[in-house]
Design an enzyme around this catalytic site. Sequence first.
Site, PDB file in Angstrom:
ATOM      1  N   LYS A  17       0.833  -1.205   0.000  1.00  0.00           N
ATOM      2  CA  LYS A  17       0.000   0.000   0.000  1.00  0.00           C
ATOM      3  C   LYS A  17       0.865   1.252   0.000  1.00  0.00           C
ATOM      4  CE  LYS A  17      -2.344  -0.843   3.825  1.00  0.00           C
ATOM      5  NZ  LYS A  17      -1.655  -2.074   4.293  1.00  0.00           N
ATOM      6  N   ARG A  92      -9.392   1.014   9.335  1.00  0.00           N
ATOM      7  CA  ARG A  92      -8.904  -0.324   9.637  1.00  0.00           C
ATOM      8  C   ARG A  92      -9.875  -1.089  10.524  1.00  0.00           C
ATOM      9  NH1 ARG A  92      -2.919   0.447   9.210  1.00  0.00           N
ATOM     10  NH2 ARG A  92      -1.846  -1.480   9.728  1.00  0.00           N
ATOM     11  N   ARG A 131      12.093  -7.008   5.752  1.00  0.00           N
ATOM     12  CA  ARG A 131      12.069  -5.546   5.629  1.00  0.00           C
ATOM     13  C   ARG A 131      13.034  -4.905   6.629  1.00  0.00           C
ATOM     14  NH1 ARG A 131       6.390  -2.436   5.352  1.00  0.00           N
ATOM     15  NH2 ARG A 131       6.220  -2.801   7.580  1.00  0.00           N
ATOM     16  N   ARG A 164      11.965  -3.141  12.256  1.00  0.00           N
ATOM     17  CA  ARG A 164      10.946  -2.472  13.064  1.00  0.00           C
ATOM     18  C   ARG A 164      10.446  -3.447  14.124  1.00  0.00           C
ATOM     19  NH1 ARG A 164       6.508  -0.128   8.930  1.00  0.00           N
ATOM     20  NH2 ARG A 164       5.090  -1.053  10.418  1.00  0.00           N
ATOM     21  N   ARG A 175      -0.207  -9.052  13.872  1.00  0.00           N
ATOM     22  CA  ARG A 175      -0.774  -8.007  12.994  1.00  0.00           C
ATOM     23  C   ARG A 175      -1.706  -8.627  11.967  1.00  0.00           C
ATOM     24  NH1 ARG A 175       4.358  -5.092  10.749  1.00  0.00           N
ATOM     25  NH2 ARG A 175       2.935  -3.613   9.782  1.00  0.00           N
TER      26      ARG A 175
HETATM   27  P1  AMP Z   1       1.190   0.205   9.224  1.00  0.00           P
HETATM   28  O1  AMP Z   1       2.467   0.871   8.930  1.00  0.00           O
HETATM   29  O2  AMP Z   1       0.043   0.717   8.401  1.00  0.00           O
HETATM   30  O3  AMP Z   1       1.287  -1.300   9.168  1.00  0.00           O
HETATM   31  O4  AMP Z   1       0.811   0.578  10.734  1.00  0.00           O
HETATM   32  C1  AMP Z   1       1.671   0.268  11.803  1.00  0.00           C
HETATM   33  C2  AMP Z   1       0.903   0.242  13.111  1.00  0.00           C
HETATM   34  O5  AMP Z   1       0.303   1.518  13.360  1.00  0.00           O
HETATM   35  C3  AMP Z   1      -0.258  -0.748  13.166  1.00  0.00           C
HETATM   36  O6  AMP Z   1       0.157  -2.057  13.482  1.00  0.00           O
HETATM   37  C4  AMP Z   1      -1.104  -0.125  14.279  1.00  0.00           C
HETATM   38  O7  AMP Z   1      -0.545  -0.352  15.553  1.00  0.00           O
HETATM   39  C5  AMP Z   1      -0.955   1.365  13.989  1.00  0.00           C
HETATM   40  N1  AMP Z   1      -2.014   1.850  13.055  1.00  0.00           N
HETATM   41  C6  AMP Z   1      -1.832   2.345  11.800  1.00  0.00           C
HETATM   42  N2  AMP Z   1      -3.002   2.699  11.252  1.00  0.00           N
HETATM   43  C7  AMP Z   1      -3.955   2.407  12.177  1.00  0.00           C
HETATM   44  C8  AMP Z   1      -5.378   2.515  12.210  1.00  0.00           C
HETATM   45  N3  AMP Z   1      -6.064   3.004  11.170  1.00  0.00           N
HETATM   46  N4  AMP Z   1      -6.024   2.106  13.334  1.00  0.00           N
HETATM   47  C9  AMP Z   1      -5.360   1.630  14.397  1.00  0.00           C
HETATM   48  N5  AMP Z   1      -4.029   1.488  14.431  1.00  0.00           N
HETATM   49  C10 AMP Z   1      -3.324   1.868  13.336  1.00  0.00           C
END
Ligand code: AMP
Length: 227
Positions: A17, A92, A131, A164, A175
Amino acid sequence: MSTELNLVLLGPPGSGKGTQGERLQADLELPYWATGDILRAAVREGTELGRAAKEYMDRGDLVPDEVIVGMIGQRIDSDEAADGFILDGFPRTAPQAEALATKLTELGRELTVVLLIDVVDDEVVRRLGGRRTCVEGGHVFHVDFNPPGQDGVCDIDGSELVIRDDDKPEVIRHRLEQYHAKTAPLIEHYDTHSLLRRIDGAESPDAVADEIRRTLATLRLEADEAI
Ligand code: AMP
């Protein structure tokens, strides 16, 4: 379809994404907001938002809806979003999707399309496990698919590349569980509202970008025919 383009990128972690969002931002000249990036920047800067979000993120849990909804609502309501926006990683959960719909209705707007970038779990584990992310600017590399020039060093800003916390194997699995339990139900929701378009995320980044381009072009044609 009005001239504005209000676009959501949906898909599991590691589906690409972010890569596609950045390309779309350049192609469409629209603001691109990735909630994960916004939160990670807040953690790096040590802001109140970052402090509130960090423990959830490190565990691979979702940050509470009210924190996220406020953060994105403000942006959609800004002049920057006048011609549209690209959202990555939001909504989400069902309450986030509802909050987004309510906000857009308040503004007399609606979503144009939700692009689901679909990738199976095994591929997610393979991609996220390799990654590496730079500590300074969050630039992303992959040990096999996109290795840095020098091991462990960011090509862009020279800072250290690390795994990370939430890219560690047990956290990746968590996740994915969160994705299937809380985010995947949005696929059917948006499909029911005829907003969903499926993109095969297993292809190369260029092939995925082409498929997205074709999908958006078809949408424009359909909208023109409907006038
Ligand atoms: P991502 O980089 O999109 O995978 O996001 C990393 C982390 O940020 C996720 O595992 C969540 O802990 C938090 N996060 C990102 N977007 C959201 C969202 N829309 N709702 C809740 N937590 C989020």
